[in-house]
Design a protein around this motif. Sequence first.
Motif, mmCIF file in Angstrom:
data_model
loop_
_atom_site.group_PDB
_atom_site.id
_atom_site.type_symbol
_atom_site.label_atom_id
_atom_site.label_comp_id
_atom_site.label_asym_id
_atom_site.label_seq_id
_atom_site.Cartn_x
_atom_site.Cartn_y
_atom_site.Cartn_z
ATOM 1 N N LYS A 109 0.813 -1.219 0.000
ATOM 2 C CA LYS A 109 0.000 0.000 0.000
ATOM 3 C C LYS A 109 0.848 1.271 0.000
ATOM 4 N N TYR A 110 2.137 1.111 0.372
ATOM 5 C CA TYR A 110 3.001 2.276 0.572
ATOM 6 C C TYR A 110 4.323 2.091 -0.172
ATOM 7 N N ILE A 111 4.821 3.175 -0.749
ATOM 8 C CA ILE A 111 6.129 3.162 -1.411
ATOM 9 C C ILE A 111 7.005 4.242 -0.793
ATOM 10 N N LEU A 112 8.201 3.847 -0.379
ATOM 11 C CA LEU A 112 9.210 4.787 0.117
ATOM 12 C C LEU A 112 10.323 4.884 -0.920
ATOM 13 N N PHE A 113 10.467 6.050 -1.514
ATOM 14 C CA PHE A 113 11.453 6.275 -2.556
ATOM 15 C C PHE A 113 12.734 6.892 -1.990
ATOM 16 N N GLU A 136 3.405 -4.186 4.224
ATOM 17 C CA GLU A 136 2.566 -3.363 3.346
ATOM 18 C C GLU A 136 3.379 -2.373 2.514
ATOM 19 N N THR A 137 4.691 -2.370 2.733
ATOM 20 C CA THR A 137 5.545 -1.296 2.220
ATOM 21 C C THR A 137 6.645 -1.840 1.326
ATOM 22 N N VAL A 138 7.028 -1.046 0.331
ATOM 23 C CA VAL A 138 8.180 -1.376 -0.505
ATOM 24 C C VAL A 138 9.075 -0.145 -0.610
ATOM 25 N N VAL A 139 10.377 -0.392 -0.606
ATOM 26 C CA VAL A 139 11.378 0.660 -0.780
ATOM 27 C C VAL A 139 11.904 0.601 -2.210
ATOM 28 N N VAL A 140 12.129 1.757 -2.817
ATOM 29 C CA VAL A 140 12.739 1.830 -4.147
ATOM 30 C C VAL A 140 14.075 2.546 -4.011
#
Length: 206
Positions: free
Chosen positions: A8-12, A162-166
């Motif tokens: 649900k969340y993306i941390l760039f 729920e989160t992915v880092v790019v």
Amino acid sequence: IIRSNLKKYILFDNDGVLVETEPLYFEASKRALKEFFNVNIQFDEYMKIMTEGKGVWVAAKGASDEKKIIARDKRDVYYQEYLKNENIEIENVHDILNELSKNYKMGIVTTARRVDFELIHKNRGITDFMDFVLCVEDYPRAKPYADPYLKGLELFNAKKEETVVVEDSERGLISANNANIDCVIVHNEFTKTQDFSTAKTKINSL
């Protein structure tokens, strides 16, 4: 980027993912090291220092802290000069963020100083898609520690799963791993020789 209904969340990360600034920071650091300490830092040594999260000034062996501070301040001046004059845009980022924003909440987690970040993103429109921006002043310890990404989770009130880092760097990947968050590595010519074996997946572009 993501093929999971759980996310649900993306941390760039910022530098090298949303804008092409890393080569400029290297050039500014290289210039200051040469000017103040007559040190010709090589690319491989620089990347190793960056991955470990150390300041580039460790390459100036035996130099006083006072002189390192003067050199650092001059490096920051050089970097800002480059940011004002060089093209740092990465193609299609705006369109991709627009699409992602329909399904995900997004934030930026960067080791950049706030003053540099604001210069980079002035009138760029990228931050319009973000719920927040975390700069180096906003957490206790920088990447490769987990602190920056754990702070991002906290601001979203999100679960790790729920989160992915790019990211585009080994330093950032280690930070995401330390926070136990899945990390996607986006290809960047500047960091392509680094070890990304622990990434969840690798992509050629956003």
